[in-house]
Design an enzyme around this catalytic site. Structure first.
Site: not given
Ligand code: FAD
Ligand code: NAP
Length: 650
Positions: A175, A212, A374-375, A445, A625
């Site tokens: 992104s 994304c 976990r918590s 995470g 509404h």
């Molecule tokens: P990324 O989009 O992760 O891009 C990084 C890119 O760099 C990847 O293609 C990776 O493969 C590449 N890369 C890594 N290392 C190297 C290297 N050394 N050389 C070349 N390429 C490399 N956010 C929202 O706003 N709304 C949502 O609904 C939402 N849902 C999510 C659901 C899930 C399951 C997850 C995991 C995340 C979600 N997010 C959401 C979070 C969102 O996807 C991220 O915040 C966003 O993609 C971050 O963009 P970025 O550019 O930092 O990294």
């Molecule tokens: P996260 O917010 O870092 O949460 C990690 C979760 O895993 C927490 O509930 C944590 O529990 C648990 N956990 C960590 N270590 C563990 C262990 N050893 N055993 C059991 N449970 C453990 O991570 P994420 O859900 O992967 O999201 C990452 C980021 O992606 C978010 O911050 C968000 O910004 C983005 N994202 C956004 C969307 C959206 O916009 N809709 C959707 C998905 C992701 P504790 O609370 O106990 O630490």
């Protein structure tokens, strides 16, 4: 003399040109003297001191470009003389910073300030080593007489800047990275994007576009939609739809459709890069020395590239538990959205965004789902809202195992899906439990992809524990020519629009003379759980902590979407809450909504909050509404009052 002029002079005297001036060239300070005289006469005529200070600010802005860069060309994209001067420096293989005044916010005003500073009446205006060369003809003359070359070499050959392969290399085509690269080429920069997906332990991989598009927001929201449609099917009978066939969900059909759509997005990104003349390499980037990166492709072929500036946008990847069996038998969200078979009975480990969203849609399409917590749920979010989400999920058949963590995963049966045994221990006592599942989804995470990209070779500091990159408010790391955006940044939100906004604004500041920084405050977000949750601003507990109980007023209400009344489901489950700062005109500092389309509802209110929305303004807004969001225009019960918030109809 106006104060703005004095202010300007003080700064200019405090920061003289860093290198000794050659007598052939005017020093910036000399020109500034001239500029000052003009500024003085103009400002003395002026009656408005704000105009004066604006002039001084613009002169300082121009001065900072001159101070920070060896060669600066104040130019105009449509001016052929500007183009020729840039070509001249290109032919000398000397990198330059060009400020395209016609593409710059305040361009006209900057040009006036440039005149005040230099007395040059037209672009291009060139500075080398902080010394004014002048316009097109003066620059050409200086070149013909060898004076440009002398100036560039005046601190010895080591100070002569190298010529780089690219103006900008972006590491990571997600992104943030793609947004930054596409913006940079608008300003005539030579840009490369390196993007490479390291396969998951189970071998899953994907195309261009980052998390994304491939394994995040897009497939997640589409699968959430699949679940909502299941609910809509059930509701539809109450609205008169009659169907006799058995309703079943096909994981394979859904996954194929979602993956096809993702494939079209991957293709679209490649075409966009090609059309925008961004060089794209599907290769892993790793710093090997200052301004130098090694790109390794899937076949192991290595190439070296240099660039004047770099943006790190490598994002994050799912974390594993480091327990026996996790990498062998568990999947992560990186595997889930393209899983070739239905996951079956699933244990989701984790309790934040990813865990709860995935658990929600898996249950919504009819699977047996358990969440191991976990918590707490949704750490960092308003806990009243988080708990209501949990309760709703439980009421809709999702099981929760609280205060437990897995310690071991064993395979009982191979297959697609097979059968796994999970052993878990209590986080509060010594109790151990075990259970059998077809799939274990780890959502515990994500780790920043920063530890294997050679940051030590170029001296970029990372947080040793989290791996995140600290940066200043301009996304600049401790190494001035290296920037970082998106999920790799320390203490910033991990959301797609945040990464995009930071990338676009950074490039505009780097190449278009813009000054706007990414505003990380009051960023709205939505958790796409079965009951969606939209939020912007403070959680109730953070507001209490920061402002104190006496200084905040919380207004709240349950509500019942009209669409849910006929099917007669989930009355008084949807919930609206705002938090107001009493000391600040009851400004809305926290907005929370649980209900259908929470993201759509939250987006507009987030804009209002950015504009300083107060409770009074909300009350004077007339609702629409019958929609869910209208509840925010009629909130009257405060939490403090303990009043009844149960809704009985519209
Ligand atoms: P990324 O989009 O992760 O891009 C990084 C890119 O760099 C990847 O293609 C990776 O493969 C590449 N890369 C890594 N290392 C190297 C290297 N050394 N050389 C070349 N390429 C490399 N956010 C929202 O706003 N709304 C949502 O609904 C939402 N849902 C999510 C659901 C899930 C399951 C997850 C995991 C995340 C979600 N997010 C959401 C979070 C969102 O996807 C991220 O915040 C966003 O993609 C971050 O963009 P970025 O550019 O930092 O990294
Ligand atoms: P996260 O917010 O870092 O949460 C990690 C979760 O895993 C927490 O509930 C944590 O529990 C648990 N956990 C960590 N270590 C563990 C262990 N050893 N055993 C059991 N449970 C453990 O991570 P994420 O859900 O992967 O999201 C990452 C980021 O992606 C978010 O911050 C968000 O910004 C983005 N994202 C956004 C969307 C959206 O916009 N809709 C959707 C998905 C992701 P504790 O609370 O106990 O630490």
């Amino acid at each position: 003399m106006g104060s703005s002029v004095r202010k300007g002079r003080a700064v200019q005297q405090a920061e003289p040109p860093r290198r000794a001036a050659k007598e052939d060239f005017h020093q910036v300070t000399q020109n500034t003297n001239n500029g000052r005289a003009i500024t003085a006469s103009r400002t003395e005529d002026s009656t408005k001191s704000s105009t004066k200070s604006k002039d001084a600010e613009l002169i300082l802005q121009i001065q900072s470009y001159i101070d920070k860069n060896t060669v600066v060309i104040f130019s105009n994209t449509t001016c052929s003389l500007s183009t020729e001067v840039k070509e001249l420096f290109k032919s000398m293989k000397v990198p330059y910073f060009s400020l395209e005044l016609d593409q710059t916010e305040n361009g006209q005003k900057l040009q006036e300030a440039l005149y005040q500073l230099t007395l040059e009446t037209s672009v291009p205006v060139v500075f080398v080593q902080q010394q004014q060369i002048g316009d097109y003809s003066k620059t050409l003359k200086a070149h013909e007489e060898g004076k440009l070359q002398k100036l560039l070499e005046m601190n010895g050959p080591n100070h002569l800047q190298e010529s780089y392969d690219y103006d900008l290399i972006v590491i990571g085509g997600g992104s943030g990275g793609l947004a930054a690269a596409k913006e940079a080429v608008k300003y005539d920069k030579k840009v490369m994007v390196l993007d490479y997906v390291t396969p998951t332990p189970l071998g899953t991989s994907w195309g261009l576009g980052g998390t994304c598009v491939n394994v995040g927001c897009i497939p997640k929201k589409l699968m959430h939609q699949a679940a909502l449609l299941g609910q809509a099917l059930k509701d539809s009978r109450k609205f008169g739809w009659q169907f006799t066939e058995e309703v079943k969900h096909s994981w394979e059909t859904m996954t194929e459709a979602v993956q096809n759509y993702i494939g079209s997005l991957n293709w679209g990104y490649r075409v966009a890069l090609r059309d925008n003349k961004v060089t794209y390499e599907n290769a892993y980037g790793e710093f090997v020395g200052p301004h130098t990166i090694k790109a390794t492709n899937a076949k192991g072929k290595e190439k070296l590239y240099t660039a004047e500036k770099f943006i790190i946008a490598t994002g994050e990847r799912p974390r594993y538990l480091n327990i026996p069996g996790d990498k062998e038998y568990c999947i992560s969200s990186d595997d889930l959205f393209s899983l070739p078979y239905c996951p079956g009975k699933t244990l989701v480990v984790g309790a934040s965004y990813v865990a709860l969203e995935c658990a929600g849609f898996l249950a919504g399409i009819g699977l047996d789902v358990t969440v191991m917590v976990r918590s707490i749920l949704l750490r960092g979010f308003d806990q009243e809202m988080a708990n209501k989400i949990g309760e709703y999920m439980e009421e809709h058949g999702i099981k929760f195992i609280k205060q437990f963590v897995p310690t071991k995963v064993e395979q009982i049966e191979e297959g697609t899906p097979g059968k796994l045994k999970v052993i878990a221990k209590s986080t509060t006592g010594s109790q151990t439990i075990e259970g059998e599942y077809n799939t274990v989804l780890l959502a515990v995470g994500r780790d920043a992809c920063t530890r294997k990209i050679g940051l030590d070779k170029v001296g970029v500091k990372i947080n040793k524990i989290s791996g995140k990159i600290p940066a200043n408010d301009e996304e600049q790391t401790n190494v001035p020519y290296i920037y970082a955006i998106g999920d790799v940044l320390e203490d910033k939100l991990e959301l797609t629009p945040v990464a995009i906004q930071a990338g676009r604004l950074l490039t505009q500041r780097l190449y278009a003379g813009a000054t706007l920084k990414c505003d990380y405050v009051n960023v709205p977000t939505t958790v796409f759980t079965p009951m969606e949750y939209g939020a912007c601003g403070f959680s109730e507990e953070r507001a209490l902590e920061k402002f104190g109980e006496d200084n905040i007023e919380v207004y709240h209400s349950f509500f019942w979407p009209l669409e849910w009344t006929v099917p007669g489901r989930d009355n008084n489950k949807c919930y609206a809450k705002i938090i107001c700062n009493i000391q600040d005109n009851k400004r809305v500092i926290g907005f929370h909504v649980l209900g259908p389309n929470a993201g759509e509802v939250t987006q507009g209110f987030a804009a209002a909050i950015k504009c300083g929305l107060t409770k009074e303004q909300l009350d004077s807004t007339i609702g629409i509404h019958p929609v869910c969001a209208e509840i925010f225009t009629t909130l009257s019960v405060t939490k403090r009052s303990g009043g009844n918030i149960i809704q009985s109809g519209c």
